[in-house]
Design a protein around this motif. Structure first.
Motif, PDB file in Angstrom:
ATOM      1  N   UNK A  49      -6.403  19.812   0.311  1.00 41.25           N
ATOM      2  CA  UNK A  49      -5.653  20.983   0.771  1.00 41.25           C
ATOM      3  C   UNK A  49      -4.557  20.565   1.744  1.00 41.25           C
ATOM      4  N   UNK A  50      -4.873  19.669   2.665  1.00 36.41           N
ATOM      5  CA  UNK A  50      -3.857  19.179   3.600  1.00 36.41           C
ATOM      6  C   UNK A  50      -2.690  18.530   2.854  1.00 36.41           C
ATOM      7  N   UNK A  51      -3.004  17.695   1.868  1.00 35.99           N
ATOM      8  CA  UNK A  51      -1.950  17.036   1.092  1.00 35.99           C
ATOM      9  C   UNK A  51      -1.106  18.053   0.325  1.00 35.99           C
ATOM     10  N   UNK A  52      -1.774  19.040  -0.267  1.00 34.54           N
ATOM     11  CA  UNK A  52      -1.060  20.054  -1.049  1.00 34.54           C
ATOM     12  C   UNK A  52      -0.168  20.913  -0.152  1.00 34.54           C
ATOM     13  N   UNK A  53      -0.671  21.320   1.011  1.00 35.02           N
ATOM     14  CA  UNK A  53       0.123  22.122   1.931  1.00 35.02           C
ATOM     15  C   UNK A  53       1.315  21.323   2.460  1.00 35.02           C
ATOM     16  N   UNK A  54       1.103  20.026   2.683  1.00 34.83           N
ATOM     17  CA  UNK A  54       2.195  19.150   3.107  1.00 34.83           C
ATOM     18  C   UNK A  54       3.242  19.041   1.994  1.00 34.83           C
ATOM     19  N   UNK A  55       2.783  18.814   0.773  1.00 33.40           N
ATOM     20  CA  UNK A  55       3.704  18.692  -0.370  1.00 33.40           C
ATOM     21  C   UNK A  55       4.469  19.990  -0.623  1.00 33.40           C
ATOM     22  N   UNK A  56       3.853  21.117  -0.274  1.00 31.08           N
ATOM     23  CA  UNK A  56       4.493  22.426  -0.450  1.00 31.08           C
ATOM     24  C   UNK A  56       5.485  22.743   0.664  1.00 31.08           C
ATOM     25  N   UNK A  57       5.573  21.874   1.655  1.00 33.06           N
ATOM     26  CA  UNK A  57       6.512  22.078   2.745  1.00 33.06           C
ATOM     27  C   UNK A  57       6.018  22.977   3.855  1.00 33.06           C
ATOM     28  N   UNK A  58       4.695  23.212   3.924  1.00 35.63           N
ATOM     29  CA  UNK A  58       4.138  24.083   4.958  1.00 35.63           C
ATOM     30  C   UNK A  58       3.641  23.317   6.178  1.00 35.63           C
ATOM     31  N   UNK A  59       3.461  22.011   6.030  1.00 32.19           N
ATOM     32  CA  UNK A  59       2.975  21.166   7.122  1.00 32.19           C
ATOM     33  C   UNK A  59       3.894  19.968   7.310  1.00 32.19           C
ATOM     34  N   UNK A  60       3.883  19.439   8.511  1.00 32.21           N
ATOM     35  CA  UNK A  60       4.526  18.164   8.803  1.00 32.21           C
ATOM     36  C   UNK A  60       3.410  17.144   8.991  1.00 32.21           C
ATOM     37  N   UNK A  61       3.757  15.877   9.012  1.00 34.13           N
ATOM     38  CA  UNK A  61       2.739  14.858   9.281  1.00 34.13           C
ATOM     39  C   UNK A  61       3.354  13.740  10.103  1.00 34.13           C
ATOM     40  N   UNK A  62       2.488  13.052  10.826  1.00 35.79           N
ATOM     41  CA  UNK A  62       2.891  11.894  11.608  1.00 35.79           C
ATOM     42  C   UNK A  62       1.664  11.006  11.787  1.00 35.79           C
ATOM     43  N   UNK A  63       1.898   9.728  12.001  1.00 35.78           N
ATOM     44  CA  UNK A  63       0.812   8.756  12.127  1.00 35.78           C
ATOM     45  C   UNK A  63       0.632   8.390  13.596  1.00 35.78           C
ATOM     46  N   UNK A  64      -0.637   8.370  14.014  1.00 32.19           N
ATOM     47  CA  UNK A  64      -0.977   7.983  15.379  1.00 32.19           C
ATOM     48  C   UNK A  64      -1.843   6.734  15.310  1.00 32.19           C
ATOM     49  N   UNK A  65      -1.432   5.645  15.985  1.00 31.32           N
ATOM     50  CA  UNK A  65      -2.252   4.433  15.998  1.00 31.32           C
ATOM     51  C   UNK A  65      -3.607   4.700  16.653  1.00 31.32           C
ATOM     52  N   UNK A  66      -4.612   3.992  16.198  1.00 27.78           N
ATOM     53  CA  UNK A  66      -5.961   4.137  16.751  1.00 27.78           C
ATOM     54  C   UNK A  66      -6.485   2.765  17.149  1.00 27.78           C
ATOM     55  N   UNK A  67      -7.080   2.694  18.329  1.00 23.19           N
ATOM     56  CA  UNK A  67      -7.691   1.444  18.786  1.00 23.19           C
ATOM     57  C   UNK A  67      -9.054   1.219  18.139  1.00 23.19           C
ATOM     58  N   UNK A  68      -9.618   2.275  17.556  1.00 24.17           N
ATOM     59  CA  UNK A  68     -10.981   2.222  17.031  1.00 24.17           C
ATOM     60  C   UNK A  68     -11.041   2.237  15.515  1.00 24.17           C
ATOM     61  N   UNK A  69     -10.005   1.822  14.842  1.00 28.29           N
ATOM     62  CA  UNK A  69     -10.027   1.823  13.384  1.00 28.29           C
ATOM     63  C   UNK A  69      -8.640   2.029  12.839  1.00 28.29           C
ATOM     64  N   UNK A  70      -8.567   2.517  11.604  1.00 32.64           N
ATOM     65  CA  UNK A  70      -7.256   2.699  10.981  1.00 32.64           C
ATOM     66  C   UNK A  70      -6.450   3.795  11.682  1.00 32.64           C
ATOM     67  N   UNK A  71      -5.139   3.725  11.516  1.00 37.31           N
ATOM     68  CA  UNK A  71      -4.268   4.758  12.055  1.00 37.31           C
ATOM     69  C   UNK A  71      -4.642   6.100  11.432  1.00 37.31           C
ATOM     70  N   UNK A  72      -4.390   7.164  12.179  1.00 35.02           N
ATOM     71  CA  UNK A  72      -4.724   8.501  11.686  1.00 35.02           C
ATOM     72  C   UNK A  72      -3.459   9.286  11.368  1.00 35.02           C
TER      73      UNK A  72
END
Length: 109
Positions: A49-72
């Motif tokens: 749902x998050x991916x679909x809403x993003x693809x539909x232009x309803x959400x923005x996204x950004x990456x935040x580095x994480x010290x405890x694993x992969x970036x989020x």
């Protein structure tokens, strides 16, 4: 009552409302939906749902580095998403009112 089918019909608006309250990454959104009472929501359904809403232009996204694993990858709502959420809120209130009247045995207004 099995709420699986009901959940499918409202997951978009539930995710938009959750992200409108505060940006979040996939599992964070899942956790907040479950804490709100949608205990049967599946991880894969929310991620999709998050991916679909993003693809539909309803959400923005950004990456935040994480010290405890992969970036989020965080998702936030944009003006088009806020407009969509407002429209869906209105639709939901009308629909819920109709269902409440039906279930209470009242005549249609």
């Amino acid at each position: 009552m099995d709420t699986t089918q009901l959940l499918k019909g409202v997951l978009d608006v539930a995710v938009l409302a959750t992200v409108a309250a505060e940006d979040g990454y996939g599992y964070d959104v899942v956790r907040r939906l479950r804490a709100a009472g949608l205990t049967e929501v599946g991880d894969a359904s929310v991620y999709g749902t998050l991916r679909r809403l993003y693809s539909s232009g309803l959400l923005t996204s950004y990456v935040v580095p994480s010290d405890e694993g992969p970036h989020r990858k965080y998702y936030g709502i944009n003006p088009q998403g806020r407009q969509s959420l407002a429209e869906q809120r209105k639709d939901w209130q009308e629909f819920a009112g109709t269902m409440t009247r039906l279930l209470d045995g009242e005549e249609a207004a």
